[in-house]
Write a protein that holds these residues in place. Sequence first.
Motif, PDB file in Angstrom:
ATOM      1  N   GLY A 171      31.572  43.506  37.928  1.00 53.47           N
ATOM      2  CA  GLY A 171      32.906  42.827  38.200  1.00 53.47           C
ATOM      3  C   GLY A 171      33.477  42.382  37.001  1.00 53.47           C
ATOM      4  N   ASN A 172      34.648  41.878  37.257  1.00 54.53           N
ATOM      5  CA  ASN A 172      35.346  40.986  36.146  1.00 54.53           C
ATOM      6  C   ASN A 172      35.631  39.727  36.755  1.00 54.53           C
ATOM      7  OD1 ASN A 172      35.811  43.272  34.467  1.00 54.53           O
ATOM      8  ND2 ASN A 172      37.462  43.908  35.802  1.00 54.53           N
ATOM      9  N   ALA A 173      35.591  38.880  35.473  1.00 58.00           N
ATOM     10  CA  ALA A 173      36.058  37.451  35.542  1.00 58.00           C
ATOM     11  C   ALA A 173      37.576  37.220  36.069  1.00 58.00           C
ATOM     12  CB  ALA A 173      35.842  36.678  34.365  1.00 58.00           C
TER      13      ALA A 173
ATOM     14  N   SER B  30      39.236  41.459  28.537  1.00 58.51           N
ATOM     15  CA  SER B  30      39.340  40.407  29.786  1.00 58.51           C
ATOM     16  C   SER B  30      37.563  40.283  30.150  1.00 58.51           C
ATOM     17  CB  SER B  30      39.805  41.118  30.852  1.00 58.51           C
ATOM     18  OG  SER B  30      39.725  40.284  32.086  1.00 58.51           O
ATOM     19  N   CYS B  31      37.228  39.179  29.441  1.00 56.38           N
ATOM     20  CA  CYS B  31      35.597  38.924  29.628  1.00 56.38           C
ATOM     21  C   CYS B  31      35.492  37.429  29.677  1.00 56.38           C
ATOM     22  CB  CYS B  31      35.009  39.637  28.379  1.00 56.38           C
ATOM     23  SG  CYS B  31      33.353  39.375  28.233  1.00 56.38           S
ATOM     24  N   ASP B  32      34.524  36.740  30.348  1.00 64.78           N
ATOM     25  CA  ASP B  32      34.026  35.653  30.438  1.00 64.78           C
ATOM     26  C   ASP B  32      32.945  35.606  29.435  1.00 64.78           C
ATOM     27  OD1 ASP B  32      33.159  33.048  30.901  1.00 64.78           O
ATOM     28  OD2 ASP B  32      32.403  33.539  32.871  1.00 64.78           O
ATOM     29  N   HIS B  33      33.366  35.234  28.156  1.00 67.48           N
ATOM     30  CA  HIS B  33      32.362  35.226  27.216  1.00 67.48           C
ATOM     31  C   HIS B  33      31.169  33.999  27.330  1.00 67.48           C
ATOM     32  CE1 HIS B  33      34.643  37.955  24.777  1.00 67.48           C
ATOM     33  NE2 HIS B  33      35.786  37.072  24.902  1.00 67.48           N
TER      34      HIS B  33
ATOM     35  N   ALA C 141      29.394  38.318  35.659  1.00 63.57           N
ATOM     36  CA  ALA C 141      30.794  39.435  35.509  1.00 63.57           C
ATOM     37  C   ALA C 141      30.176  40.265  34.408  1.00 63.57           C
ATOM     38  CB  ALA C 141      32.013  38.504  35.509  1.00 63.57           C
ATOM     39  N   ALA C 142      30.963  41.595  34.428  1.00 66.53           N
ATOM     40  CA  ALA C 142      30.552  42.292  33.397  1.00 66.53           C
ATOM     41  C   ALA C 142      31.757  42.345  32.386  1.00 66.53           C
ATOM     42  CB  ALA C 142      30.618  43.835  34.006  1.00 66.53           C
ATOM     43  N   GLY C 143      32.963  42.287  32.736  1.00 67.86           N
ATOM     44  CA  GLY C 143      33.949  42.255  31.898  1.00 67.86           C
ATOM     45  C   GLY C 143      34.413  43.515  31.161  1.00 67.86           C
ATOM     46  N   ASP C 144      35.598  43.880  30.848  1.00 70.31           N
ATOM     47  CA  ASP C 144      35.912  45.052  30.023  1.00 70.31           C
ATOM     48  C   ASP C 144      37.244  44.639  29.037  1.00 70.31           C
ATOM     49  OD1 ASP C 144      37.963  44.525  31.803  1.00 70.31           O
ATOM     50  OD2 ASP C 144      38.166  46.504  32.513  1.00 70.31           O
ATOM     51  N   GLY C 145      36.897  45.068  27.699  1.00 72.30           N
ATOM     52  CA  GLY C 145      37.730  44.720  26.621  1.00 72.30           C
ATOM     53  C   GLY C 145      38.194  43.229  26.458  1.00 72.30           C
TER      54      GLY C 145
END
Length: 345
Positions: free
Chosen positions: A216-218, A186-189, A180-184
């Motif tokens: 996409g996002n997690a 909201s992120c799967d570190h 996933a890319a994540g944004d701000g």
Amino acid sequence: MDVSARAGVSRMTVSRALRAPHLVREDTRRAIERAIAELGYVPDRAAEALSTRRSGFVGLVVPTLTNTNFADAARGLTDIIRREGYELLIGYTDYDENAMLRHVRDMLARRAEALVLPAGPRGPALRGLLAAETIPIVQMAGLASRPVNRMVGYSNREAGRMAARHLMALGHRRIGALGAAGDGLSCDHRGGERLEGFAEALREAGRSDALVLRMGNAPVSFTHGAQAMGRLLDQAPDLEAVFAVSDLVGVGALMECHRRGVRVPGDVSLIGFGGFEVGRQMVPALTTVAVDFRAMGERTGGMVLDLLAGRPDVPRIVDLGVTLVERETTAFRPPAVPSATGAPT
């Protein structure tokens, strides 16, 4: 009062039987238990918490409820803390830092006696809140050189490196990854660290990391894996091997390969992360970098109880490590044989 009258004992004896049954004579305890069953009595834990200033619960925050590994960790944690009479209160964030902050504030307001949080970087508001707390705080499912309090987990970066080393050892050269890319906020570190470790290992071996795809996002899912695999195959039709940041992504990627007639592992080797049950049951079975999440929950529960009991010498960091589980989706790729014109065939 009703239970004491029915059992023929004092209210104090009923209270003692509920709080410390081992201190009450067996025949008396059985009479109290019969009275409770006949009356359908349920103790008022809120009132007990006010009088004892103990809530009796441990707060657990997980990134998602769709990941069975976190469910395994929660079960292991619960099994251990229940031995000392504690229960678990669970919140989930969908990888949203603001949701994490809300859950922690709410659990502290409800007098959680300890907190178990997912490992990873935290925003300044949450860092400040945790730094001011005196209750035990244990981070889980990652490792850091400077944990907030205590930490039980594994190196996500090493998991990615292990996957890359395995694929390269099998002779693959055109190697990609899916995450996933994540944004701000909201992120799967943790997933991001696995991708970083994977890319690092490729570069150290002189390979390109251009096919490490973040989209996409997690939370990631089967659908995310299928879509990401489709994009990667379109981008690199000569792809030889892929690391999926989660077995959920890996299963989705495998299904996309089936739909496109891409043979796994004949055309593309595929490796995931997590050791999910679904990966074991796929055809072919998914190779993975696995972690024993049940054991991680149990070790975390033991650490929480040690901290609550004030025991000395509780370790700050427990590293459970990661394990390569080689199944059927990875295979050796023989080196290309040069043709008569000198070009590989």
